[in-house]
Design a protein around this motif. Structure first.
Motif, PDB file in Angstrom:
ATOM      1  N   HIS A   1       0.805  -1.231   0.000  1.00 23.78           N
ATOM      2  CA  HIS A   1       0.000   0.000   0.000  1.00 23.78           C
ATOM      3  C   HIS A   1       0.836   1.277   0.000  1.00 23.78           C
ATOM      4  O   HIS A   1       0.333   2.327  -0.382  1.00 23.78           O
ATOM      5  CB  HIS A   1      -0.927   0.032   1.219  1.00 23.78           C
ATOM      6  N   GLY A   2       2.043   1.224   0.505  1.00 23.85           N
ATOM      7  CA  GLY A   2       2.909   2.401   0.540  1.00 23.85           C
ATOM      8  C   GLY A   2       2.629   3.310   1.720  1.00 23.85           C
ATOM      9  O   GLY A   2       1.833   2.969   2.608  1.00 23.85           O
ATOM     10  N   PRO A   3       3.248   4.491   1.699  1.00 25.09           N
ATOM     11  CA  PRO A   3       3.200   5.405   2.843  1.00 25.09           C
ATOM     12  C   PRO A   3       1.789   5.813   3.265  1.00 25.09           C
ATOM     13  O   PRO A   3       1.574   6.215   4.398  1.00 25.09           O
ATOM     14  CB  PRO A   3       3.980   6.631   2.359  1.00 25.09           C
ATOM     15  N   VAL A   4       0.827   5.698   2.362  1.00 22.30           N
ATOM     16  CA  VAL A   4      -0.545   6.084   2.712  1.00 22.30           C
ATOM     17  C   VAL A   4      -1.024   5.297   3.941  1.00 22.30           C
ATOM     18  O   VAL A   4      -1.803   5.796   4.759  1.00 22.30           O
ATOM     19  CB  VAL A   4      -1.490   5.882   1.498  1.00 22.30           C
ATOM     20  N   ASP A   5      -0.526   4.090   4.103  1.00 20.86           N
ATOM     21  CA  ASP A   5      -0.908   3.270   5.258  1.00 20.86           C
ATOM     22  C   ASP A   5       0.033   3.454   6.444  1.00 20.86           C
ATOM     23  O   ASP A   5      -0.331   3.152   7.578  1.00 20.86           O
ATOM     24  CB  ASP A   5      -0.879   1.780   4.874  1.00 20.86           C
ATOM     25  N   LEU A   6       1.250   3.864   6.152  1.00 18.46           N
ATOM     26  CA  LEU A   6       2.258   3.916   7.217  1.00 18.46           C
ATOM     27  C   LEU A   6       2.436   5.345   7.716  1.00 18.46           C
ATOM     28  O   LEU A   6       3.484   5.946   7.560  1.00 18.46           O
ATOM     29  CB  LEU A   6       3.587   3.349   6.713  1.00 18.46           C
ATOM     30  N   LYS A   7       1.381   5.836   8.328  1.00 16.72           N
ATOM     31  CA  LYS A   7       1.420   7.219   8.820  1.00 16.72           C
ATOM     32  C   LYS A   7       2.034   7.262  10.213  1.00 16.72           C
ATOM     33  O   LYS A   7       1.859   6.343  11.014  1.00 16.72           O
ATOM     34  CB  LYS A   7      -0.009   7.771   8.891  1.00 16.72           C
ATOM     35  N   GLY A   8       2.726   8.361  10.499  1.00 17.58           N
ATOM     36  CA  GLY A   8       3.243   8.585  11.857  1.00 17.58           C
ATOM     37  C   GLY A   8       4.155   7.475  12.319  1.00 17.58           C
ATOM     38  O   GLY A   8       5.055   7.036  11.598  1.00 17.58           O
ATOM     39  N   ARG A   9       3.877   6.968  13.502  1.00 10.24           N
ATOM     40  CA  ARG A   9       4.775   5.998  14.149  1.00 10.24           C
ATOM     41  C   ARG A   9       4.908   4.711  13.357  1.00 10.24           C
ATOM     42  O   ARG A   9       5.923   4.031  13.418  1.00 10.24           O
ATOM     43  CB  ARG A   9       4.225   5.646  15.548  1.00 10.24           C
ATOM     44  N   SER A  10       3.850   4.363  12.597  1.00  7.43           N
ATOM     45  CA  SER A  10       3.867   3.054  11.937  1.00  7.43           C
ATOM     46  C   SER A  10       4.828   2.965  10.750  1.00  7.43           C
ATOM     47  O   SER A  10       5.020   1.899  10.181  1.00  7.43           O
ATOM     48  CB  SER A  10       2.458   2.636  11.511  1.00  7.43           C
ATOM     49  N   LEU A  11       5.454   4.086  10.413  1.00  5.52           N
ATOM     50  CA  LEU A  11       6.473   4.055   9.358  1.00  5.52           C
ATOM     51  C   LEU A  11       7.736   3.347   9.865  1.00  5.52           C
ATOM     52  O   LEU A  11       8.529   2.823   9.085  1.00  5.52           O
ATOM     53  CB  LEU A  11       6.808   5.495   8.936  1.00  5.52           C
ATOM     54  N   ASP A  12       7.898   3.321  11.171  1.00 12.24           N
ATOM     55  CA  ASP A  12       9.123   2.782  11.778  1.00 12.24           C
ATOM     56  C   ASP A  12       8.958   1.292  12.118  1.00 12.24           C
ATOM     57  O   ASP A  12       8.183   0.939  13.014  1.00 12.24           O
ATOM     58  CB  ASP A  12       9.419   3.593  13.053  1.00 12.24           C
ATOM     59  N   PRO A  13       9.684   0.414  11.434  1.00 13.73           N
ATOM     60  CA  PRO A  13       9.552  -1.025  11.704  1.00 13.73           C
ATOM     61  C   PRO A  13       9.809  -1.396  13.171  1.00 13.73           C
ATOM     62  O   PRO A  13       9.201  -2.328  13.691  1.00 13.73           O
ATOM     63  CB  PRO A  13      10.606  -1.654  10.791  1.00 13.73           C
ATOM     64  N   ASP A  14      10.688  -0.644  13.834  1.00 13.07           N
ATOM     65  CA  ASP A  14      10.936  -0.956  15.248  1.00 13.07           C
ATOM     66  C   ASP A  14       9.686  -0.731  16.108  1.00 13.07           C
ATOM     67  O   ASP A  14       9.454  -1.450  17.069  1.00 13.07           O
ATOM     68  CB  ASP A  14      12.093  -0.097  15.796  1.00 13.07           C
TER      69      ASP A  14
END
Ligand code: FBP
Length: 257
Positions: free
Chosen positions: A33-46
């Protein structure tokens, strides 16, 4: 020979289940899905791996790149499911998800299981079925669990969440030799139960879906567990929430009760 096979089957499943039940945290959205789903904290795999560990998930689902760079620090804390194929949302037309990681690489990364998406009904279904068959064979040699993301999709598939198509998707997993299938919710307990029956001895987990309210999601979890699923692989409905560990706790109360 047969009893030995059955024992191996149980051994491999027990690495990623608890008393036959399981919750998996899915985090392959960066490619799907790309960055549209990975907003804020969820962009960071840790951030996600930390939720998976603290939440007591049975495994984390990652693509190989994230697994290579982030999983080593968590290897002793949580089992890994490596997603072997993927596609971006940038391509139109008939869906095809190509293999981007081999079973051998997944083993190197420390995987207990591998996942592969089959878009049933796509014009490219044959290619994905063929790849899935090869993966099955290789995964068997390493005693890895194979999980089929069985998603009916493509212009020929008009009603991808109908009871019949959902049961069909689950059944194809059994026919192909998947240890587990991950299927979308089809709207009711009865419909999901039909899919679980169609899957026979292949285990069934729910594919979480886009974020909905906690109440709505927990009702779905209740329904699929009553329908005979062993659990779920969830992403957005956990790590896109304000308090991922709170919703995790509620999910666990239903799945493991
Ligand atoms: P969610 O719980 O967030 O729906 O994740 C499950 C999943 O199968 C992911 O593994 C995958 O990235 C995504 O859904 C694919 O969703 P779709 O193909 O419907 O866009």
């Amino acid at each position: 020979m047969l009893p030995l096979l059955r024992k191996n089957e149980m051994d491999k499943l027990s690495k990623i289940t608890t008393n036959g039940k399981a919750i998996y945290l899915a985090y392959d959205h960066g490619i799907e899905h790309g960055p549209v789903d990975l907003k804020g904290r969820s962009l960071d795999p840790d951030y996600i791996l930390d939720i998976a560990v603290k939440g007591g998930y049975n495994a984390i689902v990652l693509q190989k790149g994230v697994a290579e760079k982030y999983y080593p620090a968590y290897r002793d804390k949580i089992p890994l499911i490596v997603k072997l194929n993927g596609k971006t949302r940038l391509v139109g037309g008939e869906p095809i998800s190509s293999q981007v990681c081999s079973v051998a690489e997944a083993v190197e990364l420390g995987a207990a299981a591998v996942g592969y998406t089959v878009y049933l009904g796509s014009q490219y279904e044959a290619k994905m079925l063929e790849e899935f068959g090869r993966i099955e064979e290789e995964a068997d040699k390493h005693n890895l669990v194979v999980i089929g993301w069985m998603y009916p999709r493509g212009k020929e598939v008009k009603d991808d969440d109908s009871p019949e198509i959902t049961a069909y998707a689950a059944r194809v997993g059994l026919e192909l030799g998947a240890d587990m299938v991950k299927i979308k919710y089809c709207g009711s307990k009865e419909c999901f139960a039909q899919a679980v029956r169609a899957a026979g001895k292949t285990k069934v987990v729910l594919s979480g879906g886009p974020k909905v309210s906690d109440e709505e999601f927990l009702e779905i979890v209740e329904n699929i567990m009553e329908a005979g699923a062993i659990g779920l692989a969830v992403g957005r409905n956990v790590w896109q929430k304000e308090s991922p560990l709170d919703i995790t706790q509620k999910i666990k109360e239903i799945v493991f009760k």
